[in-house]
Scaffold this motif. Sequence first.
Motif, PDB file in Angstrom:
ATOM      1  N   THR A   1      41.267  47.422  23.690  1.00 13.86           N
ATOM      2  CA  THR A   1      41.844  46.252  24.353  1.00 13.86           C
ATOM      3  C   THR A   1      40.850  45.631  25.325  1.00 13.86           C
ATOM      4  N   ILE A   2      40.131  46.463  26.065  1.00 13.68           N
ATOM      5  CA  ILE A   2      39.149  45.975  27.030  1.00 13.68           C
ATOM      6  C   ILE A   2      37.820  45.671  26.363  1.00 13.68           C
ATOM      7  N   SER A   3      37.283  46.641  25.635  1.00 14.37           N
ATOM      8  CA  SER A   3      35.938  46.481  25.063  1.00 14.37           C
ATOM      9  C   SER A   3      35.877  45.363  24.023  1.00 14.37           C
ATOM     10  N   LEU A   4      36.931  45.252  23.178  1.00 15.94           N
ATOM     11  CA  LEU A   4      36.921  44.187  22.179  1.00 15.94           C
ATOM     12  C   LEU A   4      37.143  42.823  22.813  1.00 15.94           C
TER      13      LEU A   4
ATOM     14  N   TYR B   1      42.588  62.017  37.062  1.00 14.06           N
ATOM     15  CA  TYR B   1      43.837  61.253  37.185  1.00 14.06           C
ATOM     16  C   TYR B   1      43.605  59.747  37.323  1.00 14.06           C
ATOM     17  N   ILE B   2      42.470  59.258  36.846  1.00 12.73           N
ATOM     18  CA  ILE B   2      42.201  57.822  36.875  1.00 12.73           C
ATOM     19  C   ILE B   2      42.076  57.336  35.441  1.00 12.73           C
ATOM     20  N   PHE B   3      42.759  56.276  35.134  1.00  6.75           N
ATOM     21  CA  PHE B   3      42.807  55.725  33.784  1.00  6.75           C
ATOM     22  C   PHE B   3      41.456  55.146  33.384  1.00  6.75           C
ATOM     23  N   THR B   4      40.989  55.477  32.179  1.00  4.47           N
ATOM     24  CA  THR B   4      39.705  54.985  31.673  1.00  4.47           C
ATOM     25  C   THR B   4      39.944  53.752  30.818  1.00  4.47           C
ATOM     26  N   SER B   5      39.751  52.587  31.377  1.00  7.61           N
ATOM     27  CA  SER B   5      40.053  51.349  30.651  1.00  7.61           C
ATOM     28  C   SER B   5      39.048  51.074  29.537  1.00  7.61           C
TER      29      SER B   5
ATOM     30  N   TRP C   1      46.149  49.528  34.303  1.00  6.71           N
ATOM     31  CA  TRP C   1      45.196  48.496  33.922  1.00  6.71           C
ATOM     32  C   TRP C   1      44.571  47.842  35.147  1.00  6.71           C
ATOM     33  N   CYS C   2      45.242  47.890  36.287  1.00  3.10           N
ATOM     34  CA  CYS C   2      44.660  47.343  37.512  1.00  3.10           C
ATOM     35  C   CYS C   2      43.454  48.155  37.972  1.00  3.10           C
ATOM     36  N   SER C   3      43.356  49.408  37.504  1.00  2.00           N
ATOM     37  CA  SER C   3      42.203  50.224  37.876  1.00  2.00           C
ATOM     38  C   SER C   3      40.897  49.636  37.366  1.00  2.00           C
ATOM     39  N   THR C   4      40.996  48.677  36.440  1.00  2.96           N
ATOM     40  CA  THR C   4      39.797  48.035  35.920  1.00  2.96           C
ATOM     41  C   THR C   4      39.017  47.320  37.015  1.00  2.96           C
ATOM     42  N   PHE C   5      39.720  46.748  37.984  1.00  4.32           N
ATOM     43  CA  PHE C   5      39.021  45.979  39.015  1.00  4.32           C
ATOM     44  C   PHE C   5      39.452  46.322  40.433  1.00  4.32           C
TER      45      PHE C   5
END
Length: 226
Positions: A102-105, A93-97, A22-26
């Motif tokens: 959880t993110i979009s809503l 290999y990178i998470f698509t948030s 989830w840190c990959s978001t930012f």
Amino acid sequence: MMNNLFSIFDPSTNIFNLSLNWCSTFIGLLFIPYSFWFIPNRHFIFWNFILNKLHNEFKILLSTNKINKGSTFIFISLFSFVLFNNFLGLFPYIFTSTSHLTISLSISLSLWMSFMLYGWINNYQHMFIHMIPQGTPSILMPFMVLIETISNIIRPGTLAVRLTANMIAGHLLLTLLSSTGNNMSFYLLFILIFMQILLLILESAVAVIQAYVISILTTLYSSEVN
């Protein structure tokens, strides 16, 4: 097969990996050089050109001549955030948030709730008037109020599902195509790789379009409460 297919969207059951995913978001912002934001190179000029175009378009949609650049900052930031995370998910290999509700809503619901609270507290007469379009027959007014209310309530859900579904669809198609390459001949494998390259280009376009769509729709929803 279905569990393995959708496992690419699973953050992980391990708490440590879950946090990093989830840190990959930012976290990607930390790797952008500090000089990028101040030295006018070609990348900075191109990005600044895009932001200026977005500002002018958002200013028109907000329907005011006295707006300054800070007034459209929230929508430009939303575009940048969604665009960054959409592109980040295209790398291996990178998470698509943004493929998770959880993110979009969280984004769409918080913005929609803010607009609604502002509109009903400050412009409640305009909000009531907006429920009945001009020229509506008296007999249809109760039905129009019901339809407009339902349409307004489902807006954050449609924003979130649109973004999530588009990101999931492309990733699933790429995964399905890549899983069929083990038993192919050389020529078929070459065609498969070419198709994946085309699909990756299409997904890059979808990443930009979805970021633009969610920011434009959010701007339109904001203009309705003013």
